[in-house]
Scaffold this motif. Sequence first.
Motif, PDB file in Angstrom:
ATOM      1  N   VAL A  60       9.245  -7.458  -9.860  1.00  0.00           N
ATOM      2  CA  VAL A  60       8.890  -6.352 -10.763  1.00  0.00           C
ATOM      3  C   VAL A  60       8.214  -5.356  -9.750  1.00  0.00           C
ATOM      4  CG1 VAL A  60       7.245  -5.723 -12.359  1.00  0.00           C
ATOM      5  CG2 VAL A  60       8.292  -7.989 -12.340  1.00  0.00           C
ATOM      6  N   PHE A  61       7.471  -5.282  -8.908  1.00  0.00           N
ATOM      7  CA  PHE A  61       7.088  -4.304  -7.982  1.00  0.00           C
ATOM      8  C   PHE A  61       8.348  -3.427  -7.468  1.00  0.00           C
ATOM      9  CE2 PHE A  61       4.772  -3.414  -3.643  1.00  0.00           C
ATOM     10  CZ  PHE A  61       4.461  -2.204  -4.157  1.00  0.00           C
ATOM     11  N   ALA A  62       9.284  -3.967  -7.080  1.00  0.00           N
ATOM     12  CA  ALA A  62      10.497  -3.049  -6.490  1.00  0.00           C
ATOM     13  C   ALA A  62      11.242  -2.610  -7.755  1.00  0.00           C
ATOM     14  CB  ALA A  62      11.521  -3.956  -5.890  1.00  0.00           C
ATOM     15  N   LEU A  63      11.198  -3.204  -8.815  1.00  0.00           N
ATOM     16  CA  LEU A  63      11.950  -2.548 -10.036  1.00  0.00           C
ATOM     17  C   LEU A  63      11.166  -1.277 -10.191  1.00  0.00           C
ATOM     18  CD1 LEU A  63      14.027  -2.582 -12.476  1.00  0.00           C
ATOM     19  CD2 LEU A  63      12.615  -4.040 -13.363  1.00  0.00           C
ATOM     20  N   THR A  64       9.937  -1.575 -10.572  1.00  0.00           N
ATOM     21  CA  THR A  64       8.893  -0.317 -11.053  1.00  0.00           C
ATOM     22  C   THR A  64       8.874   1.030  -9.934  1.00  0.00           C
ATOM     23  OG1 THR A  64       7.222  -1.282  -9.700  1.00  0.00           O
ATOM     24  CG2 THR A  64       7.294  -1.892 -12.238  1.00  0.00           C
TER      25      THR A  64
ATOM     26  N   VAL B  83      10.979   9.655  -3.404  1.00  0.00           N
ATOM     27  CA  VAL B  83      10.914   8.711  -2.159  1.00  0.00           C
ATOM     28  C   VAL B  83      10.752   7.320  -2.698  1.00  0.00           C
ATOM     29  CG1 VAL B  83       9.468   8.334  -0.277  1.00  0.00           C
ATOM     30  CG2 VAL B  83      10.160  10.652  -0.575  1.00  0.00           C
ATOM     31  N   PRO B  84      10.037   6.886  -3.814  1.00  0.00           N
ATOM     32  CA  PRO B  84       9.721   5.470  -4.216  1.00  0.00           C
ATOM     33  C   PRO B  84      11.052   4.929  -4.570  1.00  0.00           C
ATOM     34  CG  PRO B  84       8.077   7.009  -5.086  1.00  0.00           C
ATOM     35  CD  PRO B  84       9.020   7.988  -4.349  1.00  0.00           C
ATOM     36  N   ALA B  85      11.862   5.466  -4.971  1.00  0.00           N
ATOM     37  CA  ALA B  85      13.118   4.880  -5.346  1.00  0.00           C
ATOM     38  C   ALA B  85      13.997   4.192  -3.958  1.00  0.00           C
ATOM     39  CB  ALA B  85      13.938   5.928  -6.066  1.00  0.00           C
TER      40      ALA B  85
ATOM     41  N   GLY C 212       2.872   2.359 -14.550  1.00  0.00           N
ATOM     42  CA  GLY C 212       1.885   1.614 -15.061  1.00  0.00           C
ATOM     43  C   GLY C 212       2.049  -0.009 -14.784  1.00  0.00           C
ATOM     44  N   ALA C 213       3.366  -0.583 -14.584  1.00  0.00           N
ATOM     45  CA  ALA C 213       3.701  -1.669 -14.468  1.00  0.00           C
ATOM     46  C   ALA C 213       3.072  -2.199 -13.086  1.00  0.00           C
ATOM     47  CB  ALA C 213       5.129  -2.176 -14.710  1.00  0.00           C
ATOM     48  N   GLU C 214       3.597  -1.280 -11.968  1.00  0.00           N
ATOM     49  CA  GLU C 214       3.400  -1.393 -10.553  1.00  0.00           C
ATOM     50  C   GLU C 214       2.153  -1.869 -10.119  1.00  0.00           C
ATOM     51  OE1 GLU C 214       3.135   0.707  -6.456  1.00  0.00           O
ATOM     52  OE2 GLU C 214       4.083   1.742  -7.882  1.00  0.00           O
ATOM     53  N   LEU C 215       0.938  -1.117 -10.780  1.00  0.00           N
ATOM     54  CA  LEU C 215      -0.438  -1.212  -9.980  1.00  0.00           C
ATOM     55  C   LEU C 215      -0.878  -2.657 -10.012  1.00  0.00           C
ATOM     56  CD1 LEU C 215      -1.849   2.333 -10.880  1.00  0.00           C
ATOM     57  CD2 LEU C 215      -1.067   1.287  -8.763  1.00  0.00           C
ATOM     58  N   PRO C 216      -1.081  -3.240 -11.355  1.00  0.00           N
ATOM     59  CA  PRO C 216      -1.767  -4.596 -11.609  1.00  0.00           C
ATOM     60  C   PRO C 216      -0.610  -5.701 -10.815  1.00  0.00           C
ATOM     61  CG  PRO C 216      -0.841  -4.141 -13.532  1.00  0.00           C
ATOM     62  CD  PRO C 216      -0.609  -2.715 -12.528  1.00  0.00           C
TER      63      PRO C 216
ATOM     64  N   GLY D 243       0.871  -1.111   0.029  1.00  0.00           N
ATOM     65  CA  GLY D 243      -0.045  -0.127  -0.074  1.00  0.00           C
ATOM     66  C   GLY D 243       0.758   0.973   0.051  1.00  0.00           C
ATOM     67  N   ILE D 244       2.094   1.191   0.617  1.00  0.00           N
ATOM     68  CA  ILE D 244       2.831   2.297   0.763  1.00  0.00           C
ATOM     69  C   ILE D 244       3.250   2.664  -0.636  1.00  0.00           C
ATOM     70  CG2 ILE D 244       4.976   3.354   1.522  1.00  0.00           C
ATOM     71  CD1 ILE D 244       4.602   2.055   4.210  1.00  0.00           C
ATOM     72  N   GLY D 245       3.818   1.750  -1.485  1.00  0.00           N
ATOM     73  CA  GLY D 245       4.050   1.733  -2.722  1.00  0.00           C
ATOM     74  C   GLY D 245       2.988   2.337  -3.626  1.00  0.00           C
ATOM     75  N   TRP D 246       1.685   2.059  -3.349  1.00  0.00           N
ATOM     76  CA  TRP D 246       0.475   2.201  -4.170  1.00  0.00           C
ATOM     77  C   TRP D 246       0.229   3.951  -3.793  1.00  0.00           C
ATOM     78  CZ3 TRP D 246      -2.340  -1.933  -6.311  1.00  0.00           C
ATOM     79  CH2 TRP D 246      -3.632  -1.506  -6.990  1.00  0.00           C
ATOM     80  N   ALA D 247       0.390   4.153  -2.596  1.00  0.00           N
ATOM     81  CA  ALA D 247       0.326   5.829  -2.063  1.00  0.00           C
ATOM     82  C   ALA D 247       1.146   6.537  -3.010  1.00  0.00           C
ATOM     83  CB  ALA D 247       0.297   5.630  -0.822  1.00  0.00           C
ATOM     84  N   LEU D 248       2.610   6.203  -2.985  1.00  0.00           N
ATOM     85  CA  LEU D 248       3.382   6.568  -3.845  1.00  0.00           C
ATOM     86  C   LEU D 248       3.152   7.143  -5.111  1.00  0.00           C
ATOM     87  CD1 LEU D 248       6.691   5.274  -1.948  1.00  0.00           C
ATOM     88  CD2 LEU D 248       5.634   7.647  -1.392  1.00  0.00           C
ATOM     89  N   ASP D 249       2.419   6.024  -5.707  1.00  0.00           N
ATOM     90  CA  ASP D 249       2.228   5.857  -7.085  1.00  0.00           C
ATOM     91  C   ASP D 249       1.203   6.998  -7.174  1.00  0.00           C
ATOM     92  OD1 ASP D 249       2.561   4.649  -9.312  1.00  0.00           O
ATOM     93  OD2 ASP D 249       1.738   2.979  -8.948  1.00  0.00           O
ATOM     94  N   ALA D 250       0.036   6.879  -6.317  1.00  0.00           N
ATOM     95  CA  ALA D 250      -0.940   7.994  -6.580  1.00  0.00           C
ATOM     96  C   ALA D 250      -0.385   9.140  -6.159  1.00  0.00           C
ATOM     97  CB  ALA D 250      -2.062   7.532  -5.345  1.00  0.00           C
ATOM     98  N   MET D 251       0.472   9.603  -5.448  1.00  0.00           N
ATOM     99  CA  MET D 251       0.966  10.915  -5.294  1.00  0.00           C
ATOM    100  C   MET D 251       1.704  11.474  -6.443  1.00  0.00           C
ATOM    101  SD  MET D 251       3.828  12.147  -2.293  1.00  0.00           S
ATOM    102  CE  MET D 251       5.154  11.707  -3.462  1.00  0.00           C
TER     103      MET D 251
END
Length: 466
Positions: A96-100, A193-195, A132-136, A35-43
């Motif tokens: 893949v999650f970490a790479l994205t 921050v996501p990096a 795009g790769a991270e969310l699904p 979820g933290i990765g997802w939130a950073l995505d949305a940010m």
Amino acid sequence: MTSATPSSSEALTRPERLDRLPFTRKHGRLVLGSGIGWALDAMDVGLISFIMAALIGQWALSPTEVSWLGSIGFVGMALGASLGGLLADRIGRRSVFALTLLVYGLATGASALAGGLAVLLVLRFIVGLGLGAELPVASTLVSEFAPAKIRGRMVVILEAFWAVGWLLAALIAYFVVPLSDDGWRWAFALGVVPALYAVVVRRGLPESVRFLEAKGRHAEAEAVVRDFEESAGVAAPMQQAPAQESPGLTSYDSGPQGGESTATTTAAQPGLGDLFGAVLRRRTTALWVTWFGVNFAYYGAFIWIPSLLFTEGFTLVKSFQFTLIITLAQLPGYALAAVLIEVWGRRATLATFLAASAVSAVAFGQAESDTTLLVAGCALSMANLGAWGALYAVTPEVYPTQVRATGAGWAAAFGRIASIIAPLLVPVLHRAGGLGLIFAVLGAAFLMAMVAALFLPEMTGEELVD
């Protein structure tokens, strides 16, 4: 009452052992970490909608240039979603999650140094690849660990982190962007921050047990399952049912009435072509149309709302303030969807929220005062994000393990085509008929998605197909 410890005669597969568990701290950490990765995505996605409004004046951008700034990231997201899903079915969900996270975090940070529109467009495309790769992939990972009876709720909770990230973007925009001409640069700088978080993801989240088994990595899969069982205080069974080395594709197509048909199995080693094979064609079509409609309406509205309010005469600060309030309404939308999705089921919840989104969109376009604009905007935000939660819950459930991430990724990729088109179309609609025409078209897209959603299979309480 049944015992938490199975008898020695039980022979459960590893996915079945995960499905029998209650919600544990391990599940909580998985949802929080993803979820933290997802939130950073949305940010990141949210920031560009506010930065667009700031750059209209600072860089004297034309409506066409602003449209491309809003859309170029979605071009990258479409490509990233399709490639990310394929990669996740080959090298693993966690990797893949970490790479994205690393890709889009570094590109967002670099965007702070952009000296012109061309450079910023290139960087936004790269950001889109990662996003795009991270969310699904993230929703697939959580779905494959969640116990069947609460799987939908866990994915909706994951998707609720999107509201947290968008809220962070609104706060940064409200407090940082207007401070100076370089305020938007500082906003982008925070996007690095996501990096840094990618390192945490790579080390702290487990790999999908279903993926590990599909790749023959049974010792690793067993270790992960035992870790979750230990967290729940549940003993491992005395007997282990054999894992399927090459699971086929089993179809349980259900139509609008929820009827189940006879199961059919295809050959082993499924791939991209199976998404439109005889087994999965119907559900893939319904899922893609739903994703297209939701993406078109959501991004057509929320990428442009700050800029539309600004062009309608609001000050930059007031447009950001209204958008911040509208963003807060996303949270109760997710909360309601998290409850209803296990009570009403996936299909009914998704269709209801999409219908409410359509009505709210039309009301927003017809609003004649600040108050009605704000109320309609909050209703649209609440209903739309509840629909997103339900959509992300149902998407991984549509497909079997071997093509789950691929299927989810390609559905998201097809949806991203709509998210490219919509921001480009909004200025044209605005010139032709103002807010009323824009949000009437967006409402029609919500209705199209609602009809398609009725043809999705109902998987509430069902085990994922391996």
